[in-house]
Design a protein around this motif. Structure first.
Motif, PDB file in Angstrom:
ATOM      1  N   ARG A 637       0.836  -1.209   0.000  1.00 33.47           N
ATOM      2  CA  ARG A 637       0.000   0.000   0.000  1.00 33.47           C
ATOM      3  C   ARG A 637       0.867   1.255   0.000  1.00 33.47           C
ATOM      4  NH1 ARG A 637      -3.259   3.322  -1.121  1.00 33.47           N
ATOM      5  NH2 ARG A 637      -5.281   3.694  -0.133  1.00 33.47           N
ATOM      6  N   LEU A 638       1.983   1.216   0.718  1.00 39.01           N
ATOM      7  CA  LEU A 638       2.878   2.367   0.755  1.00 39.01           C
ATOM      8  C   LEU A 638       3.569   2.571  -0.594  1.00 39.01           C
ATOM      9  CD1 LEU A 638       4.506   1.985   4.299  1.00 39.01           C
ATOM     10  CD2 LEU A 638       2.733   3.609   3.579  1.00 39.01           C
ATOM     11  N   VAL A 639       3.901   1.480  -1.271  1.00 39.90           N
ATOM     12  CA  VAL A 639       4.491   1.608  -2.608  1.00 39.90           C
ATOM     13  C   VAL A 639       3.568   2.417  -3.504  1.00 39.90           C
ATOM     14  CG1 VAL A 639       5.138   0.354  -4.693  1.00 39.90           C
ATOM     15  CG2 VAL A 639       5.873  -0.492  -2.458  1.00 39.90           C
ATOM     16  N   ALA A 640       2.281   2.096  -3.467  1.00 45.29           N
ATOM     17  CA  ALA A 640       1.318   2.838  -4.290  1.00 45.29           C
ATOM     18  C   ALA A 640       1.185   4.280  -3.831  1.00 45.29           C
ATOM     19  CB  ALA A 640      -0.038   2.137  -4.238  1.00 45.29           C
ATOM     20  N   ALA A 641       1.182   4.502  -2.511  1.00 48.66           N
ATOM     21  CA  ALA A 641       0.998   5.854  -1.986  1.00 48.66           C
ATOM     22  C   ALA A 641       2.157   6.764  -2.354  1.00 48.66           C
ATOM     23  CB  ALA A 641       0.839   5.792  -0.467  1.00 48.66           C
ATOM     24  N   ASP A 657      13.495   4.942  -3.920  1.00 53.47           N
ATOM     25  CA  ASP A 657      13.474   4.212  -5.187  1.00 53.47           C
ATOM     26  C   ASP A 657      13.598   2.702  -4.993  1.00 53.47           C
ATOM     27  OD1 ASP A 657      13.190   6.583  -6.558  1.00 53.47           O
ATOM     28  OD2 ASP A 657      15.328   6.767  -7.052  1.00 53.47           O
ATOM     29  N   LEU A 658      14.078   2.264  -3.820  1.00 54.36           N
ATOM     30  CA  LEU A 658      14.156   0.825  -3.559  1.00 54.36           C
ATOM     31  C   LEU A 658      12.790   0.162  -3.680  1.00 54.36           C
ATOM     32  CD1 LEU A 658      16.475   0.754  -0.390  1.00 54.36           C
ATOM     33  CD2 LEU A 658      17.077  -0.051  -2.690  1.00 54.36           C
ATOM     34  N   LEU A 659      11.740   0.923  -3.367  1.00 55.25           N
ATOM     35  CA  LEU A 659      10.400   0.352  -3.396  1.00 55.25           C
ATOM     36  C   LEU A 659       9.971  -0.018  -4.803  1.00 55.25           C
ATOM     37  CD1 LEU A 659       8.516   2.626  -0.819  1.00 55.25           C
ATOM     38  CD2 LEU A 659       9.751   0.493  -0.430  1.00 55.25           C
ATOM     39  N   ASP A 660      10.571   0.609  -5.820  1.00 59.02           N
ATOM     40  CA  ASP A 660      10.161   0.345  -7.203  1.00 59.02           C
ATOM     41  C   ASP A 660      10.431  -1.096  -7.618  1.00 59.02           C
ATOM     42  OD1 ASP A 660       9.385   2.964  -7.402  1.00 59.02           O
ATOM     43  OD2 ASP A 660      11.234   3.634  -8.376  1.00 59.02           O
ATOM     44  N   SER A 661      11.508  -1.670  -7.099  1.00 55.11           N
ATOM     45  CA  SER A 661      11.878  -3.038  -7.496  1.00 55.11           C
ATOM     46  C   SER A 661      11.622  -4.063  -6.396  1.00 55.11           C
ATOM     47  CB  SER A 661      13.361  -3.090  -7.880  1.00 55.11           C
ATOM     48  OG  SER A 661      14.172  -2.648  -6.800  1.00 55.11           O
ATOM     49  N   TRP A 662      11.025  -3.634  -5.300  1.00 55.30           N
ATOM     50  CA  TRP A 662      10.779  -4.541  -4.167  1.00 55.30           C
ATOM     51  C   TRP A 662       9.558  -5.413  -4.453  1.00 55.30           C
ATOM     52  CZ3 TRP A 662       7.350  -3.234   0.398  1.00 55.30           C
ATOM     53  CH2 TRP A 662       7.464  -4.197   1.427  1.00 55.30           C
ATOM     54  N   ASP A 663       9.632  -6.688  -4.100  1.00 57.80           N
ATOM     55  CA  ASP A 663       8.543  -7.628  -4.368  1.00 57.80           C
ATOM     56  C   ASP A 663       7.537  -7.714  -3.229  1.00 57.80           C
ATOM     57  OD1 ASP A 663      10.019  -8.910  -2.445  1.00 57.80           O
ATOM     58  OD2 ASP A 663      10.457 -10.703  -3.645  1.00 57.80           O
ATOM     59  N   VAL A 678      10.890   0.470   8.060  1.00 55.36           N
ATOM     60  CA  VAL A 678      11.275   1.687   8.782  1.00 55.36           C
ATOM     61  C   VAL A 678      10.362   2.842   8.373  1.00 55.36           C
ATOM     62  CG1 VAL A 678      13.131   3.339   9.210  1.00 55.36           C
ATOM     63  CG2 VAL A 678      13.656   0.898   9.037  1.00 55.36           C
ATOM     64  N   LEU A 679      10.037   2.904   7.107  1.00 55.57           N
ATOM     65  CA  LEU A 679       9.106   3.932   6.632  1.00 55.57           C
ATOM     66  C   LEU A 679       7.748   3.784   7.317  1.00 55.57           C
ATOM     67  CD1 LEU A 679       8.194   6.159   4.638  1.00 55.57           C
ATOM     68  CD2 LEU A 679       7.808   4.346   2.944  1.00 55.57           C
ATOM     69  N   TRP A 680       7.264   2.566   7.418  1.00 53.28           N
ATOM     70  CA  TRP A 680       5.982   2.312   8.088  1.00 53.28           C
ATOM     71  C   TRP A 680       6.040   2.767   9.553  1.00 53.28           C
ATOM     72  CZ3 TRP A 680       1.149   1.949   8.642  1.00 53.28           C
ATOM     73  CH2 TRP A 680       0.537   1.190   9.630  1.00 53.28           C
TER      74      TRP A 680
END
Length: 881
Positions: A637-641, A657-663, A678-680
């Motif tokens: 959900r955070l990736v989309a946000a 940018d790490l979130l772009d390639s995270w599964d 950590v972001l959460w």
């Protein structure tokens, strides 16, 4: 060093002078050489002496450690057995006990538990009876005060007195086996911990084991799985500063439209509960509630609070969906991490299964308790997860001296006096006060005390407006099903011997506390589910907030009839999934509670099963793969946000940018998982905790839904935080991401590609006693780790951690994992967090951890020939002449 001049002088006197030098003036060179040599010899001797001392000391330590290791081979004669008992152990130290009758079977289980885990057992009984001060001194008085107030030991003694003769005989045989081991072992011969304890409490003596010691531990497990008392306390405190609308936003209802319930359709024609041939089976009794004393929070530190990650997963799949054509059943209970693990694996096998000896069962049990709690016998398998129904309520009581108000009249408080004995100190006297609802717990914890302090002017947040309370002092009493004498102590044996769903349901009628989801499968191809437990019927209130104790309209009025509890038998879907989510849809006629898990694990398990089913028939490997899943829902959900968010700080943007390639998998080696978690944590704190009136971060699954909703509401006032000088959703999201980058730099360096979730989320296997002593050498003896792990909170691989406490360390875990293959019980697999042994440095102390960490389960052999062939050790217990 004071001897050196004399030694030097002695050598100078006898030295020969150098040639050509005056005798009187010549320096005594040989003497100097001798002095240097002597100093060298002395230095070597000191080092050698220290080395010898160190080696002797090390030898003493090794001897002290190993002297308590159990005898695993040969023959031991013990008094009280009827005939020989064989104890096979495999390479993991897991015992399979084979006996001729039930008495000898449980006698031997008691003996084996004492061999492997007696310190743990002794510590547990001191916890459950509120006697830790007798072990560790005055520092434990607050804990003991709380536990004595709850009065678990008193309830356990009442339950033992109410047992039928056969069941009581099992507990007595077990206690006799424990005491037979203690008759030949004492102090450090029992466990290394007693050697450490003797340094500060040399007068401590081990007491004989009793059946009440066993039964009391079931109360401790009920505490660990008690329900919503924390949430009820949180809401009551928040009600003093937040509006009902704000509280509703923080505690939203279950998302029934997206996440599943356990029993979408109740089976109306399931086989009726029917006792089997087991003579231990006893009818469910209706026991009048009795007030007993108890307190609350100190126990959480020892037993594991209902904190982040406490819960469980279980699911069962019909043979119509499996490769073998018979069911598969999986279970992984989530409990506080401990060393040794809470579980002890065992097989209990009657040499010939008969009415006199009906046991042929293997699985997971508790040291100190006879029988198998979760596992399978030759015909059925079963698993547990916490029901999460509301079985605890807080009642505000108006106190007037030694009385309290009830329906307009003063009623005398019931009191009892407890004496707390303190190692190295004076005895302490405790007065426990109770109302009709239970023990008064305010004054024992900050939360309960805050609830009692008000202000209350008539409305307590009950389901309907409460009558105005009398003016004066308030207290808080705890109403909890586990403080009533019950029948769970009998249910264990009924489960162990059940042969079909009717007998399984009968066992469920007895399993009243803690309330659990019970899943079932059998070798005839049936699967099922039954909600057991004693689930209260409430009067005017619903238990979501403290109720007015002065008005009997808010009392419990009874318990939901067993025949009306949710049951499912061979559902059309072909599978049943439980993960602490709601049992039934909203049209169920009884109120079960409002603080169920929010269903992210249940939804993910269901999705994975359906995907696997779509791809073909299921195998045990498929079940294990589901247990290993580490998808982090809020991370997705955070990736989309953050898709349209750009940070001003280029370095922080690189992290984002790490979130772009995270599964979205919380794998241990993932930089994306490290940043997402950590972001959460940063975002949740900015939204709720870093405020003048902070909201609790106690349940990540709940906050997943709260934040998910807020992400669709950019105008919500929660996105503004004056304390942080943040206004609006975009600004809040940018701040959280920038701060998450800075925090990770401090933790793991400034190269995002080198970050990893496993080290952040590491687990330290910590002894419940000396592992937290604060004395590093002693902690080194008992603790292991830290070790990197994956998973996370509200993840199927549920390694829970606490938001906002400054650490991402794993606190709660899948305490064990098992999959039972009903087509071939030898093809089943199991594993738990640490190892069979409770002895530090024993080969089986933590030898299962690596497999647990790597999501590998070991073969669970059941066929008698294969168990015997796999045995690495065999001990024979024989009757003493």
């Amino acid at each position: 060093m004071s001897d050196l001049p004399a030694l030097t002088g002695s050598h100078a006197t006898h030295a020969e002078p150098d040639a050509g030098a005056p005798a009187s003036d010549a320096p005594p060179r040989p003497a100097r050489r001798s002095l240097g040599r002597r100093i060298g010899i002395i230095a070597f001797s000191v080092v050698a002496g220290l080395t010898v001392i160190a080696l002797i000391a090390a030898g003493v330590v090794v001897w002290t450690i190993q002297r308590s290791f159990p005898q695993l081979d040969g023959t031991v004669a013990v008094a009280g057995l009827d005939a020989e008992v064989t104890v096979h152990r495999d390479a993991l130290g897991i015992p399979t006990i084979v006996a001729g009758d039930s008495h000898d079977l449980f006698y031997a289980q008691g003996y084996v538990h004492a061999q492997d885990r007696f310190w743990e057992m002794d510590f547990r009984r001191h916890v459950t009876s509120g006697r830790l001060s007798e072990l560790f001194g005055a520092s434990q008085l607050p804990t003991d005060t709380f536990l004595r107030t709850l009065g678990w030991r008193h309830v356990a003694e009442e339950e033992v007195a109410a047992l039928d003769d056969t069941t009581r005989g099992y507990y007595e045989a077990y206690a006799d086996g424990v005491n037979a081991y203690l008759a030949d072992h004492d102090g450090a011969d029992v466990s290394l911990e007693y050697a450490i304890l003797g340094m500060q409490n040399s007068s401590y003596e081990i007491e004989p084991w009793t059946p009440a010691d066993s039964v009391a531990w079931l109360k401790a497990m009920a505490w660990d799985l008690r329900g919503n008392v924390e949430e009820e306390t949180e809401r009551a405190i928040l009600a003093q500063t937040l509006s009902p609308e704000q509280i509703a936003e923080l505690y939203p209802g279950y998302p029934y439209d997206t996440n599943p319930v356990i029993v979408p359709e109740i089976t109306t024609d399931a086989p009726a509960p029917a006792p089997g041939d087991d003579p231990a089976a006893v009818p469910a009794a209706s026991v009048a509630w009795k007030e007993v004393g108890s307190v609350v929070e100190a126990a959480s530190a020892l037993l594991g609070g209902v904190g982040e990650g406490i819960g469980s997963n279980s699911w069962v799949v019909s043979g119509a969906l499996t490769e073998s054509g018979l069911p598969l059943l999986s279970n992984d209970p989530h409990l506080g991490a401990a060393l040794p693990s809470v579980w002890h694996q065992v097989g209990l096998r009657c040499r010939t299964v008969s009415e006199d000896c009906p046991f042929d069962v293997a699985g997971f049990g508790f040291s100190g308790v006879p029988g198998v709690v979760i596992g399978h016998n030759a015909q059925i398998a079963w698993g547990f997860t916490n029901l999460t129904a509301d079985v605890t309520d807080l009642y505000l009581e108006k106190i007037d001296g030694d009385a309290y108000w009830r329906d307009g009249a003063l009623m005398p408080l019931e009191t009892r006096t407890e004496t707390l004995r303190v190692a190295g100190g004076e005895d302490v006297t405790l007065e426990v006060r109770s109302t009709v609802h239970g023990p008064i717990v305010s004054g024992l914890t900050d939360g309960f005390t805050a609830v009692a302090s008000g202000p209350y002017t008539g409305s307590t947040g009950a389901a309907t407006p409460a009558p105005a309370g009398p003016a004066g002092e308030y207290a808080v009493a705890l109403r909890w099903t586990a403080l009533d004498p019950g029948t769970t102590a009998s249910a264990i044996f009924a489960l162990n011997t059940a042969q079909d769903f009717a007998q399984f349901r009968h066992a469920a009628t007895l399993f009243d506390v803690p309330a659990q989801n019970l899943v079932y499968a059998d070798r005839d191809g049936n699967i099922g589910y039954q909600a057991p437990g004693r689930l209260p019927l409430r009067g005017a209130g619903d238990g979501t907030m403290p109720q007015p104790g002065w008005d009997s309209a808010y009392d419990w009025t009874g318990f939901i009839p067993f025949d009306d509890l949710p049951v499912s038998y061979n559902p059309a879907s072909g599978y049943i999934v439980t993960a602490n989510n709601p049992l039934v849809a909203q049209d169920y006629p009884y109120f079960l509670g409002s603080d169920f898990d929010y269903g992210w694990r249940a939804a993910r398990i269901t999705d994975l099963l359906e995907r696997a089913i779509a791809g073909g028939k299921l195998t045990a490997d498929d079940m294990s793969a589901v247990q290993a899943d580490q998808e982090f829902w809020i991370g997705k959900r955070l990736v989309a946000a953050y898709a349209d968010i750009t940070l001003e700080d280029a370095d922080a943007q690189r992290a984002l940018d790490l979130l772009d390639s995270w599964d979205a998998q919380n794998t241990p080696d993932s930089p994306g998982a490290a940043f997402a978690n950590v972001l959460w944590d940063e975002l949740a704190q900015d939204l709720f905790a870093r405020r003048d009136d902070p909201a609790p971060l106690s349940d990540q699954a709940r906050l997943f839904l709260v934040v998910d909703t807020l992400l669709d509401e950019p105008g919500s006032p929660w996105w503004t935080n004056d304390r942080l000088d943040v206004s609006g959703q975009s600004e809040m999201l940018q701040r959280a991401a920038t701060d998450a980058y800075a925090r990770l730099v401090a933790l793991q360096g400034d190269n995002p590609d080198a970050w990893n979730w496993g080290d952040l989320h590491a687990i330290t296997l910590t002894s419940d006693t000396f592992g937290s002593s604060g004395i590093a050498p002693i902690e080194w003896l008992f603790n292991r780790g830290p070790f990197p792990v994956g998973g996370g909170s509200a993840v199927v691989d549920a390694t829970g951690w606490y938001l906002g406490d400054g650490s991402f360390a794993t606190q709660t875990v899948p305490s064990m994992r098992m999959t039972v293959d009903l087509s071939d019980l030898d093809a089943s697999r199991w594993n738990h967090l640490t190892g069979t042994s409770g002895h530090a440095f024993h080969p089986n102390y933590d030898d299962q951890f690596a497999d647990w960490q790597q999501q590998r389960q070991t073969p669970w052999l059941f066929t008698r020939e294969k168990v015997a062939d796999a045995a690495t050790n065999t001990l024979v217990l024989t009757p003493a002449s």
